[in-house]
Write a protein that holds these residues in place. Sequence first.
Motif, PDB file in Angstrom:
ATOM      1  N   VAL A 163       0.833  -1.201   0.000  1.00 38.54           N
ATOM      2  CA  VAL A 163       0.000   0.000   0.000  1.00 38.54           C
ATOM      3  C   VAL A 163       0.870   1.254   0.000  1.00 38.54           C
ATOM      4  O   VAL A 163       0.645   2.196  -0.769  1.00 38.54           O
ATOM      5  N   VAL A 164       1.883   1.275   0.868  1.00 45.91           N
ATOM      6  CA  VAL A 164       2.767   2.437   0.935  1.00 45.91           C
ATOM      7  C   VAL A 164       3.491   2.624  -0.394  1.00 45.91           C
ATOM      8  O   VAL A 164       3.657   3.759  -0.878  1.00 45.91           O
ATOM      9  N   GLY A 165       3.913   1.540  -0.999  1.00 38.91           N
ATOM     10  CA  GLY A 165       4.585   1.630  -2.294  1.00 38.91           C
ATOM     11  C   GLY A 165       3.691   2.241  -3.358  1.00 38.91           C
ATOM     12  O   GLY A 165       4.135   3.063  -4.164  1.00 38.91           O
ATOM     13  N   ARG A 166       2.408   1.849  -3.348  1.00 40.12           N
ATOM     14  CA  ARG A 166       1.473   2.413  -4.325  1.00 40.12           C
ATOM     15  C   ARG A 166       1.212   3.892  -4.060  1.00 40.12           C
ATOM     16  O   ARG A 166       1.115   4.689  -4.994  1.00 40.12           O
ATOM     17  N   ILE A 167       1.108   4.256  -2.799  1.00 36.37           N
ATOM     18  CA  ILE A 167       0.912   5.672  -2.461  1.00 36.37           C
ATOM     19  C   ILE A 167       2.109   6.486  -2.944  1.00 36.37           C
ATOM     20  O   ILE A 167       1.953   7.558  -3.544  1.00 36.37           O
ATOM     21  N   GLY A 168       3.303   5.970  -2.680  1.00 37.82           N
ATOM     22  CA  GLY A 168       4.492   6.674  -3.146  1.00 37.82           C
ATOM     23  C   GLY A 168       4.516   6.813  -4.651  1.00 37.82           C
ATOM     24  O   GLY A 168       4.859   7.873  -5.187  1.00 37.82           O
ATOM     25  N   ALA A 169       4.125   5.737  -5.363  1.00 33.47           N
ATOM     26  CA  ALA A 169       4.109   5.785  -6.820  1.00 33.47           C
ATOM     27  C   ALA A 169       3.104   6.811  -7.332  1.00 33.47           C
ATOM     28  O   ALA A 169       3.368   7.538  -8.297  1.00 33.47           O
ATOM     29  N   VAL A 170       1.941   6.897  -6.682  1.00 32.05           N
ATOM     30  CA  VAL A 170       0.924   7.869  -7.100  1.00 32.05           C
ATOM     31  C   VAL A 170       1.407   9.294  -6.866  1.00 32.05           C
ATOM     32  O   VAL A 170       1.267  10.165  -7.733  1.00 32.05           O
ATOM     33  N   LEU A 171       1.994   9.546  -5.705  1.00 30.94           N
ATOM     34  CA  LEU A 171       2.478  10.900  -5.422  1.00 30.94           C
ATOM     35  C   LEU A 171       3.595  11.300  -6.379  1.00 30.94           C
ATOM     36  O   LEU A 171       3.647  12.441  -6.854  1.00 30.94           O
ATOM     37  N   ARG A 172       4.488  10.380  -6.679  1.00 22.52           N
ATOM     38  CA  ARG A 172       5.549  10.690  -7.642  1.00 22.52           C
ATOM     39  C   ARG A 172       4.964  10.940  -9.024  1.00 22.52           C
ATOM     40  O   ARG A 172       5.431  11.812  -9.772  1.00 22.52           O
ATOM     41  N   ALA A 173       3.930  10.177  -9.373  1.00 21.99           N
ATOM     42  CA  ALA A 173       3.287  10.374 -10.671  1.00 21.99           C
ATOM     43  C   ALA A 173       2.631  11.748 -10.760  1.00 21.99           C
ATOM     44  O   ALA A 173       2.707  12.430 -11.781  1.00 21.99           O
ATOM     45  N   VAL A 174       1.980  12.160  -9.678  1.00 19.07           N
ATOM     46  CA  VAL A 174       1.365  13.495  -9.673  1.00 19.07           C
ATOM     47  C   VAL A 174       2.448  14.560  -9.798  1.00 19.07           C
ATOM     48  O   VAL A 174       2.307  15.530 -10.555  1.00 19.07           O
ATOM     49  N   SER A 175       3.552  14.388  -9.075  1.00 23.69           N
ATOM     50  CA  SER A 175       4.623  15.391  -9.125  1.00 23.69           C
ATOM     51  C   SER A 175       5.210  15.510 -10.518  1.00 23.69           C
ATOM     52  O   SER A 175       5.646  16.587 -10.927  1.00 23.69           O
ATOM     53  N   ALA A 176       5.215  14.404 -11.267  1.00 18.40           N
ATOM     54  CA  ALA A 176       5.766  14.435 -12.623  1.00 18.40           C
ATOM     55  C   ALA A 176       4.919  15.285 -13.565  1.00 18.40           C
ATOM     56  O   ALA A 176       5.395  15.704 -14.616  1.00 18.40           O
ATOM     57  N   HIS A 177       3.667  15.559 -13.187  1.00 20.78           N
ATOM     58  CA  HIS A 177       2.777  16.355 -14.036  1.00 20.78           C
ATOM     59  C   HIS A 177       2.627  17.789 -13.545  1.00 20.78           C
ATOM     60  O   HIS A 177       1.811  18.547 -14.077  1.00 20.78           O
ATOM     61  N   GLU A 178       3.388  18.161 -12.519  1.00 18.15           N
ATOM     62  CA  GLU A 178       3.399  19.563 -12.103  1.00 18.15           C
ATOM     63  C   GLU A 178       4.079  20.402 -13.189  1.00 18.15           C
ATOM     64  O   GLU A 178       4.957  19.910 -13.883  1.00 18.15           O
ATOM     65  N   PRO A 179       3.724  21.675 -13.338  1.00 18.25           N
ATOM     66  CA  PRO A 179       2.771  22.425 -12.521  1.00 18.25           C
ATOM     67  C   PRO A 179       1.343  22.436 -13.054  1.00 18.25           C
ATOM     68  O   PRO A 179       0.468  23.017 -12.447  1.00 18.25           O
ATOM     69  N   THR A 180       1.101  21.803 -14.213  1.00 24.46           N
ATOM     70  CA  THR A 180      -0.226  21.895 -14.824  1.00 24.46           C
ATOM     71  C   THR A 180      -1.182  20.832 -14.305  1.00 24.46           C
ATOM     72  O   THR A 180      -2.395  20.965 -14.451  1.00 24.46           O
ATOM     73  N   GLY A 181      -0.638  19.767 -13.701  1.00 28.18           N
ATOM     74  CA  GLY A 181      -1.485  18.699 -13.202  1.00 28.18           C
ATOM     75  C   GLY A 181      -1.671  17.591 -14.216  1.00 28.18           C
ATOM     76  O   GLY A 181      -1.444  17.762 -15.413  1.00 28.18           O
ATOM     77  N   GLY A 182      -2.078  16.432 -13.719  1.00 30.84           N
ATOM     78  CA  GLY A 182      -2.290  15.281 -14.591  1.00 30.84           C
ATOM     79  C   GLY A 182      -3.675  14.696 -14.408  1.00 30.84           C
ATOM     80  O   GLY A 182      -4.248  14.739 -13.321  1.00 30.84           O
ATOM     81  N   SER A 183      -4.217  14.134 -15.479  1.00 25.96           N
ATOM     82  CA  SER A 183      -5.509  13.475 -15.401  1.00 25.96           C
ATOM     83  C   SER A 183      -5.382  12.178 -14.624  1.00 25.96           C
ATOM     84  O   SER A 183      -4.275  11.669 -14.402  1.00 25.96           O
ATOM     85  N   THR A 184      -6.513  11.611 -14.228  1.00 27.11           N
ATOM     86  CA  THR A 184      -6.490  10.327 -13.518  1.00 27.11           C
ATOM     87  C   THR A 184      -5.823   9.266 -14.370  1.00 27.11           C
ATOM     88  O   THR A 184      -4.999   8.487 -13.878  1.00 27.11           O
TER      89      THR A 184
END
Length: 252
Positions: free
Chosen positions: A7-28
């Motif tokens: 679970v922690v690994g998936r949370i980390g992967a999601v947060l890193r994925a969101v950060s990769a789409h900064e500053p405009t944001g990423g779709s689901t």
Amino acid sequence: MDTPGDVVGRIGAVLRAVSAHEPTGGSTSAVARSAGLARPTAHRMLTSLLGEGLVDRAADGRWLLGPELYLLGSAASSRYDVTEVAQPFVRQLSLATGESAFFSARRGDETVCLLREDGSFPIRSHVLHEGIRFPLGVASAGMVVLAYLTDAEVEAYLARTDLVATYGGNHDAAAVRQRIADTRSHGYALNPGLLVEGSWGMGAAVFDRDERPQWALSLTGIEQRFTAGRRRELGPLLLRAAHELTLALRRR
């Protein structure tokens, strides 16, 4: 059943994925692809993270890093933030060369761009920006960090990592090994337009007290600005800046 580690690994992967789409944001869907998760799984996790303030959601539905991460990062900055030390070196490189200069940090099997300073040359490369992540061996910062790991670490990394699937045949193991050899020979890494055609880069490693490559300084620009003759000028400048930054960080 998922373990807490899963679970922690998936949370980390999601947060890193969101950060990769900064500053405009990423779709689901984009976040799910980057994190290697099914879209429904990613959406459930993003919704839970939204409730904790760890992600935010724009009016158009795109996901962004949340305010709680800023507060957590601020609390940890006194131990981990080295950008204040690095900033003058990045700025001086951009002024001296006219190119865009960057400072990146190693995080596990990736490098993360922390600082960008644009030079005076009007045509710029936009491959790198603050917050973008690349695997080791990709882009000049990731290549120079990988090159200065031990041979055993390099081989273990190549055995567990598939760069070809995302970055193409120029990033197969044989090609990466050759660029590692070239990097060790020259002292700096060269990215001859492997990510975006015509966008070149050079990177030099910055070492911690244990002589480990933990950061990198890099320059990017158009191909015409990175001829062999000019690389002979830029290389010593880059290596000198990386050496001086290494010493400055050790004094910190």
